[in-house]
Enzyme design. Sequence first.
Site, PDB file in Angstrom:
ATOM      1  N   SER A   9       0.791  -1.215  -0.175  1.00 12.98           N
ATOM      2  CA  SER A   9      -0.043   0.002  -0.050  1.00 12.98           C
ATOM      3  C   SER A   9       0.892   1.197   0.098  1.00 12.98           C
ATOM      4  CB  SER A   9      -1.021   0.002   1.459  1.00 12.98           C
ATOM      5  OG  SER A   9      -1.251   0.984   1.305  1.00 12.98           O
ATOM      6  N   HIS A  34      -0.677  -0.846  -4.575  1.00 11.51           N
ATOM      7  CA  HIS A  34      -2.126  -0.620  -3.960  1.00 11.51           C
ATOM      8  C   HIS A  34      -2.293   0.953  -3.739  1.00 11.51           C
ATOM      9  CE1 HIS A  34      -5.875  -1.618  -2.154  1.00 11.51           C
ATOM     10  NE2 HIS A  34      -5.196  -0.917  -0.964  1.00 11.51           N
ATOM     11  N   ASP A  36      -4.226   3.997  -2.471  1.00  5.15           N
ATOM     12  CA  ASP A  36      -5.463   4.215  -1.505  1.00  5.15           C
ATOM     13  C   ASP A  36      -6.009   5.640  -1.857  1.00  5.15           C
ATOM     14  OD1 ASP A  36      -6.101   1.826   0.036  1.00  5.15           O
ATOM     15  OD2 ASP A  36      -4.081   2.377   0.830  1.00  5.15           O
ATOM     16  N   MET A  38      -8.776   8.713  -1.038  1.00  9.96           N
ATOM     17  CA  MET A  38      -9.490   8.698   0.041  1.00  9.96           C
ATOM     18  C   MET A  38     -10.046  10.217  -0.327  1.00  9.96           C
ATOM     19  SD  MET A  38      -7.901   7.009   3.393  1.00  9.96           S
ATOM     20  CE  MET A  38      -6.830   5.787   3.411  1.00  9.96           C
ATOM     21  N   HIS A  73      -7.847   1.708  -4.965  1.00 17.77           N
ATOM     22  CA  HIS A  73      -9.050   1.290  -4.119  1.00 17.77           C
ATOM     23  C   HIS A  73      -9.513   2.757  -3.746  1.00 17.77           C
ATOM     24  CE1 HIS A  73      -9.842   0.168   0.442  1.00 17.77           C
ATOM     25  NE2 HIS A  73     -10.608   0.161  -0.364  1.00 17.77           N
ATOM     26  N   MET A  75     -11.746   4.738  -1.974  1.00 22.58           N
ATOM     27  CA  MET A  75     -12.477   5.149  -0.617  1.00 22.58           C
ATOM     28  C   MET A  75     -13.317   6.518  -0.615  1.00 22.58           C
ATOM     29  SD  MET A  75      -9.854   3.275   1.614  1.00 22.58           S
ATOM     30  CE  MET A  75      -8.676   3.454   0.604  1.00 22.58           C
ATOM     31  N   MET A 144     -12.171  -5.719   3.508  1.00 24.92           N
ATOM     32  CA  MET A 144     -11.602  -4.986   4.530  1.00 24.92           C
ATOM     33  C   MET A 144     -11.268  -5.627   5.814  1.00 24.92           C
ATOM     34  SD  MET A 144     -10.565  -2.323   2.915  1.00 24.92           S
ATOM     35  CE  MET A 144      -9.829  -1.268   4.351  1.00 24.92           C
ATOM     36  N   PHE A 150      -7.266   4.825   7.196  1.00 27.47           N
ATOM     37  CA  PHE A 150      -5.770   4.896   7.835  1.00 27.47           C
ATOM     38  C   PHE A 150      -4.981   3.590   7.764  1.00 27.47           C
ATOM     39  CE2 PHE A 150      -8.432   7.942   9.578  1.00 27.47           C
ATOM     40  CZ  PHE A 150      -7.671   9.431   9.434  1.00 27.47           C
ATOM     41  N   GLY A 151      -3.806   3.660   7.585  1.00 26.49           N
ATOM     42  CA  GLY A 151      -2.624   2.763   7.652  1.00 26.49           C
ATOM     43  C   GLY A 151      -2.422   2.315   9.007  1.00 26.49           C
ATOM     44  N   GLY A 152      -1.797   1.291   9.286  1.00 23.72           N
ATOM     45  CA  GLY A 152      -1.224   0.972  10.729  1.00 23.72           C
ATOM     46  C   GLY A 152      -2.405   0.559  11.788  1.00 23.72           C
ATOM     47  N   ASP A 178      -6.967  -6.265   3.101  1.00 23.45           N
ATOM     48  CA  ASP A 178      -6.598  -5.060   3.277  1.00 23.45           C
ATOM     49  C   ASP A 178      -6.838  -4.496   4.459  1.00 23.45           C
ATOM     50  OD1 ASP A 178      -5.532  -2.526   2.858  1.00 23.45           O
ATOM     51  OD2 ASP A 178      -6.995  -1.787   1.436  1.00 23.45           O
ATOM     52  N   GLY A 179      -5.500  -4.208   5.263  1.00 27.90           N
ATOM     53  CA  GLY A 179      -5.756  -3.708   6.713  1.00 27.90           C
ATOM     54  C   GLY A 179      -4.955  -4.699   7.676  1.00 27.90           C
ATOM     55  N   GLY A 180      -3.918  -4.293   8.300  1.00 32.52           N
ATOM     56  CA  GLY A 180      -3.174  -5.034   9.446  1.00 32.52           C
ATOM     57  C   GLY A 180      -2.597  -6.268   8.802  1.00 32.52           C
ATOM     58  N   GLY A 200       0.832  -2.123   4.053  1.00 28.15           N
ATOM     59  CA  GLY A 200       1.460  -1.010   4.036  1.00 28.15           C
ATOM     60  C   GLY A 200       2.387  -0.995   4.965  1.00 28.15           C
ATOM     61  N   THR A 201       2.304  -0.862   6.330  1.00 24.39           N
ATOM     62  CA  THR A 201       3.058  -0.529   7.529  1.00 24.39           C
ATOM     63  C   THR A 201       4.234  -1.827   7.261  1.00 24.39           C
ATOM     64  OG1 THR A 201       1.245   0.126   8.549  1.00 24.39           O
ATOM     65  CG2 THR A 201       3.206  -0.216   9.718  1.00 24.39           C
ATOM     66  N   SER A 202       3.688  -2.965   7.294  1.00 27.54           N
ATOM     67  CA  SER A 202       4.598  -4.144   7.478  1.00 27.54           C
ATOM     68  C   SER A 202       5.510  -4.318   6.483  1.00 27.54           C
ATOM     69  CB  SER A 202       3.782  -5.459   7.832  1.00 27.54           C
ATOM     70  OG  SER A 202       3.382  -5.679   6.399  1.00 27.54           O
TER      71      SER A 202
HETATM   72  C1  DX5 Z   1      -6.915   1.614   4.737  1.00 23.76           C
HETATM   73  C2  DX5 Z   1      -6.193   1.272   3.414  1.00 23.76           C
HETATM   74  C3  DX5 Z   1      -5.154   0.174   3.536  1.00 23.76           C
HETATM   75  C4  DX5 Z   1      -4.015   0.573   4.515  1.00 23.76           C
HETATM   76  C5  DX5 Z   1      -3.203  -0.563   4.662  1.00 23.76           C
HETATM   77  O1  DX5 Z   1      -7.737   2.454   4.427  1.00 23.76           O
HETATM   78  O2  DX5 Z   1      -7.297   0.706   2.377  1.00 23.76           O
HETATM   79  O3  DX5 Z   1      -4.852   0.056   2.084  1.00 23.76           O
HETATM   80  O4  DX5 Z   1      -3.139   1.366   3.863  1.00 23.76           O
HETATM   81  O5  DX5 Z   1      -2.217  -0.412   5.556  1.00 23.76           O
HETATM   82  P1  DX5 Z   1      -1.610  -1.156   6.678  1.00 23.76           P
HETATM   83  O6  DX5 Z   1      -1.104  -2.247   5.805  1.00 23.76           O
HETATM   84  O7  DX5 Z   1      -0.825  -0.274   7.367  1.00 23.76           O
HETATM   85  O8  DX5 Z   1      -2.813  -1.480   7.740  1.00 23.76           O
HETATM   86 ZN    ZN Z   2      -6.491   0.042   0.527  1.00 27.28          ZN
END
Ligand code: DX5
Ligand code: ZN
Length: 234
Positions: A9, A34, A36, A38, A73, A75, A144, A150-152, A178-180, A200-202
């Site tokens: 991400s 990916h 994002d 928003m 993606h 949103m 989801m 948000f990421g993280g 997607d997420g965590g 994303g974060t990882s």
């Molecule tokens: C959240 C996004 C994700 C996010 C994932 O709304 O759709 O793509 O960036 O980030 P991590 O992997 O850090 O949860």
């Molecule tokens: Zn996403």
Amino acid sequence: MLKPKIAPSMLSCDFSQLGEEAIRMIDSGADYLHMDVMDGHFVNNLTFGAPVVNCLNNYLQKNTKKEYVLDCHLMVSNPEKWVEDFAKSGATIFTFHIEATENPSELIEKIKSNGMKVSIAIKPKTDVSIIFPFLDKLDMVLIMTVEPGFGGQSFMKDMMKKVEILREKLPNLDIQVDGGLSPKTIDFASKAGANVIVAGTSIFKSDDPAKTIQILKDSVQNNLIDKDKDKDKK
Ligand code: DX5
Ligand code: ZN
């Protein structure tokens, strides 16, 4: 044949270096980039739109010979408004949220006729059955595993039920989560049947993104092999 695909991400990258960060990911084994998108309305955060995807696409065309996929993606409220712009920007996949549109069938057709692949995303509180009527028209589904925005955030393991239901129904559908997602949580997702992994974060906080991508890929691959073996037994 279903394949594992890892989608870093770009929300977690250093946006001042977007082009170089994308190349770093492609060179580290990323299958998708990916993106994002928003709008500060559908979710409580604001990121970027088609002009940024367009710049990234132009940069990648000049600076890498490798193939890449721009996995967008959205949103956003009124996703139908942005289909042409994203198609022109070079987006490969257009994912919209089922919660954001009143006419999913029309939107699916619009995305396809603009030459993009189409995917539907659902938020954690949305029941998976809402997308059943559209499944045969989709290239991918996005489950989801955090509240979008948000990421993280922490991975929601209870979303794996939705993945299992979909995988049971459609053995060959690309199912994205997607997420965590990280080396710690990936096995839950791959065992449930997800094969397209957003992280994303990882990945971006890893000392060795290529290694992290490989760990995620291996987990999915091993579970795909196990599922094939189960099929043969039946
Ligand atoms: C959240 C996004 C994700 C996010 C994932 O709304 O759709 O793509 O960036 O980030 P991590 O992997 O850090 O949860
Ligand atoms: Zn996403």
